[in-house]
Write an enzyme that holds these catalytic residues in place. Structure first.
Site, PDB file in Angstrom:
ATOM      1  CE  LYS A  10     131.701  89.200  -7.082  1.00 22.59           C
ATOM      2  NZ  LYS A  10     131.851  90.644  -7.753  1.00 22.59           N
ATOM      3  CD  GLU A  62     129.418  88.450   8.073  1.00 25.19           C
ATOM      4  OE1 GLU A  62     129.432  89.779   8.371  1.00 25.19           O
ATOM      5  OE2 GLU A  62     129.962  88.062   7.157  1.00 25.19           O
ATOM      6  N   GLY A 109     128.455  93.157  -5.800  1.00 28.54           N
ATOM      7  CA  GLY A 109     127.477  92.534  -5.012  1.00 28.54           C
ATOM      8  C   GLY A 109     126.049  93.223  -5.037  1.00 28.54           C
ATOM      9  NE  ARG A 110     127.775  99.530  -4.503  1.00 23.18           N
ATOM     10  CZ  ARG A 110     129.307  99.115  -4.612  1.00 23.18           C
ATOM     11  NH1 ARG A 110     129.603  97.866  -3.751  1.00 23.18           N
ATOM     12  NH2 ARG A 110     130.188  99.683  -4.784  1.00 23.18           N
ATOM     13  CD  GLU A 132     128.757  97.894  -0.022  1.00 22.42           C
ATOM     14  OE1 GLU A 132     128.725  97.338   0.827  1.00 22.42           O
ATOM     15  OE2 GLU A 132     128.473  96.925  -1.083  1.00 22.42           O
ATOM     16  CG  HIS A 168     100.402 107.019  12.359  1.00 12.80           C
ATOM     17  ND1 HIS A 168      99.238 107.505  13.106  1.00 12.80           N
ATOM     18  CD2 HIS A 168      99.986 106.861  10.947  1.00 12.80           C
ATOM     19  CE1 HIS A 168      98.217 107.751  12.254  1.00 12.80           C
ATOM     20  NE2 HIS A 168      98.557 107.030  11.004  1.00 12.80           N
ATOM     21  CE  LYS A 200     132.902  92.337   5.213  1.00 15.56           C
ATOM     22  NZ  LYS A 200     132.561  92.144   3.887  1.00 15.56           N
TER      23      LYS A 200
END
Length: 500
Positions: free
Chosen positions: A188, A194, A243-244, A329, A360, A469
């Site tokens: 955005k 990253e 974003g999510r 978040e 398992h 950050k």
């Protein structure tokens, strides 16, 4: 009286009753505590509540104005109070609201879909064999999950890189040919550390091919153009979509490339079906409300801090990871929207993985461990493979685990005792298609928002991710110099790093 205080008497009253006793006392709850919404079936009969407790939850939801808040979301009111803006992700897929704000957002979304179609066509050229999508968080998890769920059904092979660790991009690019590869940069702000680190590596790797092989999805067109992306290959993002909540937007471009635009449009159509139900149905027949109340009950009445999601379908194996961001978040807050400290616990810790593998692994702890978690089991009734007997095994395990978690098992040997009383919800999909997955993900989004309303918190800001950050940025800026950090432990750890 806040929520936990309101629910405490009901929790105390029910502590003496097991789930087996509750179901025996009220045999109709198996049907009455279940809802169907299009292709989704939800059964809450194995939650540790009764009709009286459930009514108290609905009463609280009513007093909290849940129905009004749902309408405010759809109509583009400023539901993101701390940032003073709407959250109009529903307008990316539905037009149920007639407000001017929602209609304008809807038209913007439709215009962007038309532009996406052109980009997908451009990426479906014979000389493009692979597309690498660079993003992180909401710019990665949603598209990655949906593409993994349905596989590479269309066009070039789509790959995803998110982690700043360069092992990720090295492994991705190994074996790809820069002459036949395009990249999509999804950010955005077009400043995400990253994403840009990886995109710069890929840009250099593309070499001369970078001129017409880089696409971007961003709200910062100028920054993308400065990076070398032609304006015709940039799709928009907006501040009214977090974003999510963004896989329904141009952030879903990797989905459209991998599955085709018709499949992406089916995903949107499925989400719109759930939107219409949530928007129109009263609280008692609203599946998102039921889902939200089950989590509120377990968190605030029973004090459970874990929520486990186990999809009994390999195609949904990334769903728990996707939900971790969507939920935690959004709801990992301890301050209410009005600035006051939250009096009630908010989000439990969401985790999980695909069954039957999970059985398992950590199911030993779910059955006999302490503390208890709330468990969500998801099944798909009709598979898309031809192995009917194997699918019966999967569904039998799904049903058996739900029963065992709830009812337990008595034994003279204390090591073999299963106490039961592990609350669990069953969600069944008729079939896994883009449409039904859209229905499911929309349900989760609305459940998250309703939980936020119940707790009085803002589901749409995310200030908690920013401090780390900033500290990392400062360390990088001053790396190798005096005064890198004022924190003694960090300085000691830096010394240890340099010794190696």
């Amino acid at each position: 009286m806040h929520l936990t205080q309101l629910l405490e008497p009901h929790a105390d009253r029910l502590k003496a009753l097991s789930l087996s006793q509750l179901n025996a006392m009220d045999p109709d709850r198996a049907h009455d505590f279940a809802l169907r919404s299009h292709a989704l079936y939800l059964n809450f009969a194995r939650q540790r509540w009764d009709r009286t407790a459930l009514q108290a939850l609905f009463d609280y939801a009513d007093s909290a104005g849940v129905e009004a808040h749902i309408r405010a979301l759809f109509e583009g009111e400023s539901v993101n109070r701390t940032e003073q803006r709407p959250a109009l992700h529903t307008s990316l897929r539905t037009d149920v609201s007639t407000s001017a704000v929602a209609r304008a957002a809807r038209q913007t979304a439709l215009d962007t879909l038309a532009e996406m179609t052109k980009v997908v066509e451009a990426l479906n050229q014979p000389d493009i064999h692979d597309v690498v999508s660079f993003g992180i968080g909401g710019s990665d998890l949603g598209p990655r999950f949906v593409v993994d769920a349905f596989g590479q059904a269309h066009g070039p092979c789509v790959h995803f890189v998110s982690n700043a660790d360069a092992h990720a991009i090295d492994r991705c690019l190994e074996g790809l040919d820069p002459k036949h590869t395009a990249i999509i940069v999804i950010s955005k702000s077009f400043t995400t550390q990253e994403t840009l680190l990886n995109a710069n590596i890929a840009k250099a790797w593309l070499g001369a091919n970078a001129v017409d092989r880089i696409y971007a999805v961003t709200s910062k067109t100028d920054a993308a153009r400065a990076f070398g992306v032609d304006a015709s290959r940039i799709l928009p993002m907006w501040d009214w979509v977090g974003g999510r909540y963004s896989l329904w937007s141009a952030v879903g471009l990797p989905i459209a490339v991998a599955l085709g635009m018709p499949a992406f449009e089916q995903l949107l159509a499925g989400a719109a079906k759930t939107d219409a139900v949530v928007y129109s149905n009263p609280l008692r027949s609203n599946p998102a409300v039921w889902h939200a109340l089950s989590i509120v009950w377990n968190t605030n009445a029973l004090g459970l801090s874990g929520h486990v999601v186990v999809p009994y379908d390999e195609r949904l194996r990334l769903l728990p990871m996707y939900l971790q961001q969507l939920v935690m978040e959004s709801l990992g807050k301890s301050t209410q929207s009005d600035g006051q400290t939250a009096l009630d616990a908010t989000s439990p810790v969401w985790w999980g993985s695909a069954g039957t593998d999970a059985q398992h692994s950590y199911f030993q702890c779910l059955h006999q461990g302490n503390p208890t978690s709330n468990i969500e089991l998801i099944g798909v009734l009709k598979p898309d493979h031809a192995h009917a007997a194997q699918h019966q095994v999967v569904l039998a395990n799904l049903l058996a685990q739900s029963e065992a978690l709830a009812n337990g098992h008595a034994s003279a040997d204390p090591h073999r005792v299963h106490e039961g009383n592990r609350p669990n919800t069953l969600i069944l999909l008729d079939r896994l298609t883009p449409d039904t997955l859209g229905q499911l993900l929309s349900l989760y989004e609305h459940s998250v928002y309703i939980q936020a309303v119940m707790w009085g918190i803002n589901a749409f800001d995310q200030f908690g991710v920013e401090l780390g950050k900033r500290l990392a940025g400062s360390l990088i800026e001053h790396w190798g110099h005096e005064g890198e950090s004022s924190d003694a432990v960090t300085r000691t750890l830096l010394e240890e790093i340099r010794r190696k």
